[in-house]
Design an enzyme around this catalytic site. Structure first.
Site, PDB file in Angstrom:
ATOM      1  N   MET A   1      74.604  37.680  76.435  1.00 16.73           N
ATOM      2  CA  MET A   1      74.413  36.286  76.012  1.00 16.73           C
ATOM      3  C   MET A   1      73.441  36.142  74.858  1.00 16.73           C
ATOM      4  SD  MET A   1      76.503  34.631  77.678  1.00 16.73           S
ATOM      5  CE  MET A   1      77.557  36.034  77.978  1.00 16.73           C
ATOM      6  N   PRO A   2      72.913  37.222  74.342  1.00 19.17           N
ATOM      7  CA  PRO A   2      71.947  37.001  73.261  1.00 19.17           C
ATOM      8  C   PRO A   2      72.593  36.342  72.036  1.00 19.17           C
ATOM      9  CG  PRO A   2      72.577  39.300  73.385  1.00 19.17           C
ATOM     10  CD  PRO A   2      73.164  38.639  74.588  1.00 19.17           C
ATOM     11  N   LEU A   3      71.793  35.537  71.404  1.00 17.11           N
ATOM     12  CA  LEU A   3      72.200  34.822  70.192  1.00 17.11           C
ATOM     13  C   LEU A   3      71.237  35.207  69.087  1.00 17.11           C
ATOM     14  CD1 LEU A   3      73.702  32.470  68.745  1.00 17.11           C
ATOM     15  CD2 LEU A   3      72.058  30.925  69.838  1.00 17.11           C
TER      16      LEU A   3
ATOM     17  N   TRP B   1      76.229  37.248  70.024  1.00 15.48           N
ATOM     18  CA  TRP B   1      76.684  36.364  68.940  1.00 15.48           C
ATOM     19  C   TRP B   1      75.683  36.445  67.795  1.00 15.48           C
ATOM     20  CZ3 TRP B   1      78.518  30.803  70.734  1.00 15.48           C
ATOM     21  CH2 TRP B   1      79.626  30.930  71.577  1.00 15.48           C
TER      22      TRP B   1
END
Lengths: 65, 65, 65, 65, 65, 65
Positions: free
Chosen positions: C1-3, C40
């Site tokens: 989930m890192p952005l 992302w």
């Protein structure tokens, strides 16, 4: 791939956040046709003493209300 | 002047963050030729109950996994 | 989930951006063990006349250099 | 409708934040003619071990200074 | 290391932006004692049809005003 | 005071954006009880060649699809 970054003051329960991210995702999907799996929502919190309107913090405005 | 703002879930140690910001800076310099001193990286954390995919929080998705 | 949200000045080619997002993703995966599919990267551009250091825009600093 | 999002390291007192948001709002109004009520300022904090310049965290740079 | 990210509607001239970033930097330095060289300001623009208050875009609100 | 910052790929019409900001505002009000006038929504666009998943730009992924 849409990303919805919410910034709000603290105080929401886990259940309120659960409902908020679900509602925002559904609203996005309804109005754009995006696939739900492609929608990310993050909820960030900024304290009332760190958020201002017209140069006055929300904390000070609430204290005067 | 590039700015790299990372948003991730909590739980990384100071040592992991140290390595992450170094690796991201080197990756940026390698692929763009920017000067290292010009590269800023910030690492922000958003809890699993405040981050959703497809309208479901990461906390709830993990609980079901 | 890192952005990973990159902010940089304009001028990179599509190929440079292609390499940048690949390198940043690999750097993130290497240093945190995250799954590549969960990462992302967005690249945003801010013009040199809209970015300042020490109160002076990058455009004006470049004109004096 | 302008939004001013400040990101800084922790440690400012409530009084310093009060002055900061007031000064930033006045600066914005002075230079653009915007109405004060339309100006939002948020102050976010990122720890020194989560912020890097040239690939080195501010915490490590301070420890060496 | 402070970062000031401004989001406003388009239409400001290069000269207005020049003055805005200078004023915001001076305001930050005055109220926190930070070194001017450490202060970054970026100015991002969001069109009036992409910004809403109370669910109505600034463009539609202006058309009714 | 909640702020909802949407980041999506370009291509939405003014009418689609109008509906999106209305739906997101209503969703926020429904799930939190916030006053509509307090809710800001901004819609930012990032091109498909500047957004990646798993290190590959959306533009390249779409070209292979």
């Amino acid at each position: 791939m849409p990303l919805i970054q919410v910034v709000q003051t603290p105080g929401k329960t886990a259940e309120q956040k659960r409902e908020l991210v679900r509602e925002l995702t559904e609203a996005f999907v309804r109005s754009t046709g995006a696939k739900p799996e492609s929608v990310w929502v993050t909820v960030n919190e900024v304290a009332a003493d760190s958020w201002s309107v017209a140069g006055e913090t929300l904390a000070d405005r609430a204290a005067k209300a």
